[in-house]
Design a protein around this motif. Structure first.
Motif, PDB file in Angstrom:
ATOM      1  N   MET A  26     -21.414 -33.348  95.008  1.00  7.98           N
ATOM      2  CA  MET A  26     -22.097 -32.367  95.812  1.00  7.98           C
ATOM      3  C   MET A  26     -22.187 -32.888  97.241  1.00  7.98           C
ATOM      4  N   HIS A  27     -21.766 -32.074  98.204  1.00  5.22           N
ATOM      5  CA  HIS A  27     -21.814 -32.460  99.606  1.00  5.22           C
ATOM      6  C   HIS A  27     -23.193 -32.199 100.175  1.00  5.22           C
ATOM      7  N   HIS A  28     -23.636 -33.129 100.964  1.00  8.05           N
ATOM      8  CA  HIS A  28     -24.907 -33.015 101.665  1.00  8.05           C
ATOM      9  C   HIS A  28     -24.661 -32.185 102.922  1.00  8.05           C
ATOM     10  N   ALA A  29     -25.415 -31.133 103.116  1.00  5.56           N
ATOM     11  CA  ALA A  29     -25.280 -30.299 104.309  1.00  5.56           C
ATOM     12  C   ALA A  29     -25.892 -31.031 105.497  1.00  5.56           C
ATOM     13  N   LEU A  30     -25.117 -31.209 106.555  1.00  7.59           N
ATOM     14  CA  LEU A  30     -25.601 -31.940 107.715  1.00  7.59           C
ATOM     15  C   LEU A  30     -26.578 -31.096 108.525  1.00  7.59           C
ATOM     16  N   ASN A  31     -27.671 -31.706 108.867  1.00  4.17           N
ATOM     17  CA  ASN A  31     -28.661 -31.094 109.746  1.00  4.17           C
ATOM     18  C   ASN A  31     -28.548 -31.834 111.069  1.00  4.17           C
ATOM     19  N   LEU A  32     -27.982 -31.205 112.089  1.00  2.00           N
ATOM     20  CA  LEU A  32     -27.660 -31.880 113.328  1.00  2.00           C
ATOM     21  C   LEU A  32     -28.860 -32.473 114.042  1.00  2.00           C
ATOM     22  N   ARG A  33     -30.035 -31.984 113.800  1.00  2.00           N
ATOM     23  CA  ARG A  33     -31.216 -32.532 114.464  1.00  2.00           C
ATOM     24  C   ARG A  33     -31.685 -33.831 113.817  1.00  2.00           C
ATOM     25  N   ASN A  34     -31.481 -33.993 112.515  1.00  2.00           N
ATOM     26  CA  ASN A  34     -32.022 -35.146 111.809  1.00  2.00           C
ATOM     27  C   ASN A  34     -30.982 -36.130 111.304  1.00  2.00           C
ATOM     28  N   PRO A  50     -27.706 -38.660 111.224  1.00  2.00           N
ATOM     29  CA  PRO A  50     -27.143 -39.616 112.168  1.00  2.00           C
ATOM     30  C   PRO A  50     -25.791 -39.158 112.713  1.00  2.00           C
ATOM     31  N   VAL A  51     -25.465 -39.686 113.862  1.00  2.00           N
ATOM     32  CA  VAL A  51     -24.159 -39.435 114.464  1.00  2.00           C
ATOM     33  C   VAL A  51     -23.490 -40.788 114.625  1.00  2.00           C
ATOM     34  N   LEU A  52     -22.276 -40.911 114.106  1.00  2.00           N
ATOM     35  CA  LEU A  52     -21.527 -42.153 114.235  1.00  2.00           C
ATOM     36  C   LEU A  52     -20.514 -42.028 115.360  1.00  2.00           C
ATOM     37  N   LYS A  71     -28.456 -46.385 110.957  1.00  2.00           N
ATOM     38  CA  LYS A  71     -28.324 -44.942 111.164  1.00  2.00           C
ATOM     39  C   LYS A  71     -28.366 -44.183 109.842  1.00  2.00           C
ATOM     40  N   LEU A  72     -27.755 -44.772 108.808  1.00  2.00           N
ATOM     41  CA  LEU A  72     -27.716 -44.117 107.499  1.00  2.00           C
ATOM     42  C   LEU A  72     -28.928 -44.460 106.635  1.00  2.00           C
ATOM     43  N   MET A  97     -24.729 -48.297 102.090  1.00  2.00           N
ATOM     44  CA  MET A  97     -24.239 -47.668 103.314  1.00  2.00           C
ATOM     45  C   MET A  97     -23.022 -46.791 103.020  1.00  2.00           C
ATOM     46  N   VAL A  98     -22.087 -47.310 102.247  1.00  2.00           N
ATOM     47  CA  VAL A  98     -20.879 -46.539 101.905  1.00  2.00           C
ATOM     48  C   VAL A  98     -21.258 -45.326 101.063  1.00  2.00           C
ATOM     49  N   ALA A  99     -22.138 -45.518 100.094  1.00  2.00           N
ATOM     50  CA  ALA A  99     -22.572 -44.393  99.251  1.00  2.00           C
ATOM     51  C   ALA A  99     -23.256 -43.320 100.106  1.00  2.00           C
ATOM     52  N   CYS A 100     -24.110 -43.734 101.033  1.00  2.00           N
ATOM     53  CA  CYS A 100     -24.791 -42.774 101.920  1.00  2.00           C
ATOM     54  C   CYS A 100     -23.786 -42.057 102.814  1.00  2.00           C
ATOM     55  N   ALA A 101     -22.774 -42.770 103.277  1.00  2.00           N
ATOM     56  CA  ALA A 101     -21.751 -42.182 104.142  1.00  2.00           C
ATOM     57  C   ALA A 101     -20.942 -41.125 103.399  1.00  2.00           C
ATOM     58  N   VAL A 102     -20.627 -41.384 102.139  1.00  2.00           N
ATOM     59  CA  VAL A 102     -19.896 -40.399 101.330  1.00  2.00           C
ATOM     60  C   VAL A 102     -20.775 -39.173 101.117  1.00  2.00           C
ATOM     61  N   ARG A 103     -22.017 -39.409 100.747  1.00  2.00           N
ATOM     62  CA  ARG A 103     -22.953 -38.308 100.493  1.00  2.00           C
ATOM     63  C   ARG A 103     -23.165 -37.447 101.740  1.00  2.00           C
ATOM     64  N   ALA A 104     -23.205 -38.099 102.932  1.00  2.00           N
ATOM     65  CA  ALA A 104     -23.431 -37.375 104.184  1.00  2.00           C
ATOM     66  C   ALA A 104     -22.161 -36.731 104.731  1.00  2.00           C
ATOM     67  N   GLY A 105     -21.019 -37.020 104.100  1.00  2.00           N
ATOM     68  CA  GLY A 105     -19.773 -36.416 104.550  1.00  2.00           C
ATOM     69  C   GLY A 105     -19.048 -37.192 105.634  1.00  2.00           C
ATOM     70  N   PHE A 106     -19.455 -38.437 105.901  1.00  2.00           N
ATOM     71  CA  PHE A 106     -18.776 -39.260 106.897  1.00  2.00           C
ATOM     72  C   PHE A 106     -17.495 -39.867 106.345  1.00  2.00           C
TER      73      PHE A 106
END
Length: 85
Positions: A1-9, A11-13, A54-55, A63-72
């Motif tokens: 399941m992809h995490h929908a990015l909320n641009l206000r909250n 992180p930006v890499l 940031k993650l 960190m890698v797991a969070c990056a996958v979940r966040a769509g990075f």
């Protein structure tokens, strides 16, 4: 399941952080990443720490797991692809 990015909250890499994140996800050490991107291992360590913060990850694995979940990062058939920003 992809995490929908909320641009206000969410992180930006930077491009460099995304590039380093990809190599970390492939299992490379800071020294190996440094050789790939032609910067010092200490600079790679700083980038990794910035990404981790940031993650809001506890360690590199998380960190890698969070990056996958966040769509990075996208995992495809044994390959890792960093999403372009």
């Amino acid at each position: 399941m992809h995490h929908a990015l909320n641009l206000r909250n969410d992180p930006v890499l930077t491009r460099r952080e995304a590039e380093i994140l990809k190599y970390v996800a492939l299992g490379l050490s800071a020294k190996e990443v440094a050789r790939q991107v032609e910067i010092s291992p200490r600079t790679v360590d700083r980038h990794i720490e910035n990404i981790r913060l940031k993650l809001r990850a506890k360690n590199r694995t998380h960190m890698v797991a969070c990056a996958v979940r966040a769509g990075f990062l996208e995992l495809m058939g044994g390959e890792v692809r960093a999403m372009q920003f």
